[in-house]
Structures are given as C-alpha cells and as structure tokens.
Design a protein around this motif. Structure first.
Motif, PDB file in Angstrom:
ATOM      1  N   TYR A  33      22.881  33.685 -15.268  1.00 52.64           N
ATOM      2  CA  TYR A  33      23.813  33.182 -16.145  1.00 52.64           C
ATOM      3  C   TYR A  33      25.066  32.554 -15.107  1.00 52.64           C
ATOM      4  O   TYR A  33      25.381  33.168 -14.183  1.00 52.64           O
ATOM      5  N   ASN A 342       4.990  36.751 -14.800  1.00 56.62           N
ATOM      6  CA  ASN A 342       5.573  36.267 -16.174  1.00 56.62           C
ATOM      7  C   ASN A 342       5.344  34.631 -16.435  1.00 56.62           C
ATOM      8  O   ASN A 342       5.908  34.541 -17.394  1.00 56.62           O
ATOM      9  N   THR A 349       6.050  30.871 -24.150  1.00 55.04           N
ATOM     10  CA  THR A 349       7.090  30.560 -25.036  1.00 55.04           C
ATOM     11  C   THR A 349       7.601  29.162 -25.269  1.00 55.04           C
ATOM     12  O   THR A 349       7.949  28.663 -26.139  1.00 55.04           O
ATOM     13  N   ASP A 426      13.132  36.814 -17.379  1.00 52.42           N
ATOM     14  CA  ASP A 426      12.211  37.415 -18.026  1.00 52.42           C
ATOM     15  C   ASP A 426      12.167  36.892 -19.430  1.00 52.42           C
ATOM     16  O   ASP A 426      12.809  35.810 -19.623  1.00 52.42           O
ATOM     17  N   GLN A 427      11.591  37.642 -20.306  1.00 53.02           N
ATOM     18  CA  GLN A 427      11.314  37.264 -21.602  1.00 53.02           C
ATOM     19  C   GLN A 427      12.393  36.987 -22.393  1.00 53.02           C
ATOM     20  O   GLN A 427      12.523  35.966 -23.381  1.00 53.02           O
ATOM     21  N   THR A 428      13.562  37.842 -22.180  1.00 51.88           N
ATOM     22  CA  THR A 428      14.977  37.580 -22.708  1.00 51.88           C
ATOM     23  C   THR A 428      15.375  36.255 -22.448  1.00 51.88           C
ATOM     24  O   THR A 428      15.819  35.636 -23.553  1.00 51.88           O
ATOM     25  N   GLN A 429      15.329  35.691 -21.066  1.00 52.09           N
ATOM     26  CA  GLN A 429      15.718  34.277 -21.021  1.00 52.09           C
ATOM     27  C   GLN A 429      14.692  33.348 -21.450  1.00 52.09           C
ATOM     28  O   GLN A 429      15.320  32.418 -21.837  1.00 52.09           O
ATOM     29  N   ASP A 431      13.071  33.527 -24.261  1.00 55.01           N
ATOM     30  CA  ASP A 431      13.302  33.122 -25.601  1.00 55.01           C
ATOM     31  C   ASP A 431      14.536  32.589 -26.056  1.00 55.01           C
ATOM     32  O   ASP A 431      14.726  31.722 -26.849  1.00 55.01           O
ATOM     33  N   GLU A 432      15.799  32.785 -25.112  1.00 51.80           N
ATOM     34  CA  GLU A 432      17.038  32.297 -25.195  1.00 51.80           C
ATOM     35  C   GLU A 432      16.734  30.919 -24.977  1.00 51.80           C
ATOM     36  O   GLU A 432      17.201  29.727 -25.612  1.00 51.80           O
TER      37      GLU A 432
END
Length: 448
Positions: A33, A342, A349, A426-429, A431-432
């Motif tokens: 970020y 990943n 995604t 990772d998946q958090t980013q 998805d964002e």
C-alpha cells in the motif's frame, strides 16, 4: 510545499493535466500500500513501476543503504572495484541461467539495453564480423528511452519527436495471441509463425548485418503478451543458425515477477545476455545490469582490448548493498516461491471479471497481468483512438485511483489495464483489485 508543476517536470506526463488539478503526491508506503499527501491509502497494483517487488517500508533495505553510505558512499568501477559490486556480481552470476557469468552494472533499464546493443556490436567487430550491427525487436515492445534503446523500442508514438534515431532497429510481430493475424485458433502454430517471422526479418536484412534479437519474456507494452508454447525454443534455434545473439530484456520480468529469478528460466530458454533493473533493489536505490555469457567477454580479456563503455553511477556501492539486502529478503521469505504458489489464484481472481462485457482478454503470468478492454467481446472490436482517449485518460485512470487502486491504464496498443503488484501480495490484495476493477469497469461501460 508549492505547486509541484511550477518546477518539477514529470516523466511521460501531459503537464496540462495539472493546470487546474492537484498532482497526486505519494508520501509513504508500507507493504502493498501507498498513501498520498492527503492521508488516503491506495493499493499499489503496479509495484510503483514494476519495481517494488519486496514491498514498501522495508527498513532493513534503508539501513543497508545507510550503513554502506557511512563506509563508502561512492567509488567508480572504472579500473577499480569495491566489495558490494564484487559480491553482488557473484550473487547474480550464481542465479542467472547457464554461463551468464559476467555482470556489467548500470543505473537502470535503458542503460542496460544500451549496453547490450553496444556489446553486441563491439563483440562482432572483434570476431571478424564487423557488419553485424542491427537489432530485431517486436512491434509495440518497449525497451527504453535512450537513443539506442528507443531505436529498439517498437512504439512509433514515443519515437517521432526524436527521429532520426540510431539506424538498425528492425521490427517483427509480437506474440499477442488475442489479436493473432494468423493461427488464431492454435497457440503452438501461432508461436511457430511468430518465431519464424523473426527469422524472416533476419533473412530480409541479411544475417551478416544482424547482431541481436531483443525480446522480453512477457512483452510489457500492449498489455502482457506471454510467449506461445515452443516460441522461445524456435527463436533460439533461429539465432544460433544465423549467429545472432539472443538478448532477454528482463528489466520487468526478472527478480520474481514471473515466479523465477529470471523470466528465461520460467520459459526454459538460454539467452546470450539478460538486461535487468527495477526489482533488483525493489526500487530502494537505482541499479541495473547487463549480464553476458562468458564467450561475449572473451575477446576483451587479452592484450590492450577493452569494452569502451561505462556509466558514472553504474555499480554504485549503496545500490549494490541494497540489492544484496533485497536478495536476502527474497531468500529468507522465498518471494519467488510465493509468486509460484499464488499466481494461479491471482489469475483466477482476475478471470472473474470475464462476466463484464468490457473485458475481452485476461493474460499474463506470475504477478504480471494485462486486461484488454473491448467494445464488443464477441467480435473483439476495440475502441478507436478517440474512444480510447475518453475511456482511459478521460475516465479510467482517475477513477481507479480515486477508488483506491494504483495501476496502469495503457493505450500504447489496444486499451489495457496492467497489474503487477508487489510480490508479497496475496488473496487479500487480489480480491481488493478485483472488487475495485469490477466497480470501476462497470461504471466505465455505462459511460460508453
């Protein structure tokens, strides 16, 4: 702090865009970020400029720079050496594929490309083939902005102001399978065709005049064109047949971006040179390099011979120290393995966006993707120049940033959105990224 545009001349920027609008001013980064001067947070979906591979806010990289600067802030590697350059060259040679054991440091990617072309010319002069000086590269490919690198670049729009350029830049088709002019239903046949087009370009020019072929593992400009199956294997055979050097331009594609230290390793080919920069220090200090095979330095190792080329800040002690610390992070946290583990989730995604009518193609590998936007997905009709201008510059770039995602909306070929997050993502980013793109692209479609 005054108006940034009063004195700061920004790169590749329409300065008029900021006559009545504030310049986005980024003041801090942490992990994946960044924050602007107003305190707003954004996901860095481009790793700065395909650079901050280890992520923002790595204090140990800052500390490595400070420690080195306090011991030896600067010394040139013109007939002298210093420990961090020696150690880093050894480390790079151990990671690079095959016999790429000779490391010539620069301060960035354009200089690395310039160095590779100069070496190709100088090498062939010394082995009795002085007419070999031309370079084959691909349509829409970007290889840098210095005069030699710009001649290799395949983007007419950024070259026109600086003509005439260095003679000898020859263009061949790229590997955009989505827009394949032939074999659009067969990636293997298309890859063979695209490789043979490089051979035909060499034959048209005369093999005795062609020194090198410059290719990115995944072509950046145009929106992430991966190589079709068998493509690089055939290009290697063609280069060997005509005694032409294969240069893998990995300014973006090295240092984990594609899930290997070098993109050539990802696709299983052996180049004669690799050009690299960007992620080598994760952007914490400027550094680039041209990595050459042992045979290319051979003519320069005896008598009065030398490669008459150098750069004041090439192999800067502080930058080399930062690169070594960066590679320690890579090894300790297995960032390359993290990308491999990943990348399929990242792709899956992004492919969720196929339910939007504006999304024509999602392509790439590793942590390096392009999403091509279309007016009609069935016919693959693209936007004309005026529509692309309104869509990308008039709406998408600002809207994505406003929604909290920093990425690239690129119109150097067909309109694409490019994504290359830090390798720690990772998946958090993922998805964002998908959620922001879904929202903004849905709005963009309604604007059309």
């Amino acid at each position: 702090m005054g108006n940034p545009t009063d004195h700061l001349w920004m790169h590749f920027t329409r300065m008029s865009s900021y006559q009545d609008a504030p310049v986005p001013t980024i003041v801090r980064g942490d992990g994946a970020y960044i924050w602007d001067s107003e305190g707003r947070r954004y996901l860095d979906g481009l790793a700065g400029l395909f650079v901050v591979n280890a992520g923002h806010g790595r204090t140990e990289l800052a500390e490595a720079a400070a420690k080195q600067a306090s011991e030896l802030a600067y010394f040139p590697i013109w007939s002298y050496a210093h420990p961090t350059a020696i150690e880093l060259a050894e480390r790079i040679a151990a990671l690079a594929p095959g016999d790429l054991n000779r490391v010539f440091f620069t301060t960035g990617g354009s200089e690395a490309v310039e160095t590779a072309w100069k070496l190709a010319r100088a090498y062939f002069k010394r082995v009795g083939k002085p007419m070999k000086h031309k370079v084959v590269s691909r349509h829409i490919a970007y290889h840098g902005t210095s005069m030699g690198a710009l001649s290799i670049t395949g983007l007419p729009g950024i070259k026109a102001d600086f003509e005439p350029l260095v003679p000898g830049g020859i263009k061949a088709p790229n590997t955009n399978f989505y827009r394949a002019p032939e074999h659009g239903d067969d990636p293997v046949a298309f890859g063979r065709w695209a490789a043979e087009e490089i051979g035909r370009a060499i034959e048209r020019e005369g093999p005795e005049t062609v020194a090198a072929v410059f290719l990115e593992p995944v072509q950046n400009a145009g929106g992430c064109f991966p190589p079709p199956p068998g493509y690089f294997e055939r290009v290697r055979e063609i280069c060997d047949a005509y005694d032409v050097l294969l240069v893998s331009d990995e300014v973006i594609c090295s240092w984990g971006r594609l899930g290997e230290y070098f993109g050539a390793q990802r696709y299983g080919y052996q180049p004669d040179m690799i050009t690299t920069a960007k992620g080598i220090t994760s952007g914490y200090s400027p550094l680039g390099a041209m990595i050459a095979s042992d045979r290319l330095i051979e003519p320069f190792l005896s008598g009065t011979e030398s490669f008459a080329h150098g750069i004041t800040f090439g192999g800067h002690p502080v930058s080399c120290a930062v690169a070594l610390a960066n590679l320690e992070i890579f090894a300790r946290e297995d960032l390359v393995g993290h990308v491999r583990a990943n990348e399929s989730a990242f792709r899956a995604t992004l492919e969720k966006l196929y339910d939007l009518p504006i999304v024509g193609d999602v392509r790439g590998d590793g942590y390096f993707y392009g999403i091509e936007l279309v007016k009609d997905r069935t016919t693959r009709e693209s936007f004309d120049d005026a529509e692309s201008e309104r869509l990308l510059r008039g709406f998408l770039s600002g809207a994505l940033f406003e929604a909290g995602l920093y990425c690239r909306a690129d119109d150097r070929g067909d309109p694409v959105i490019q994504l290359a997050p830090p390798l720690i993502a990772d998946q958090t980013q993922f998805d964002e990224i998908e959620q922001i793109l879904r929202s903004v692209l849905t709005e963009a479609w309604q604007h059309l």
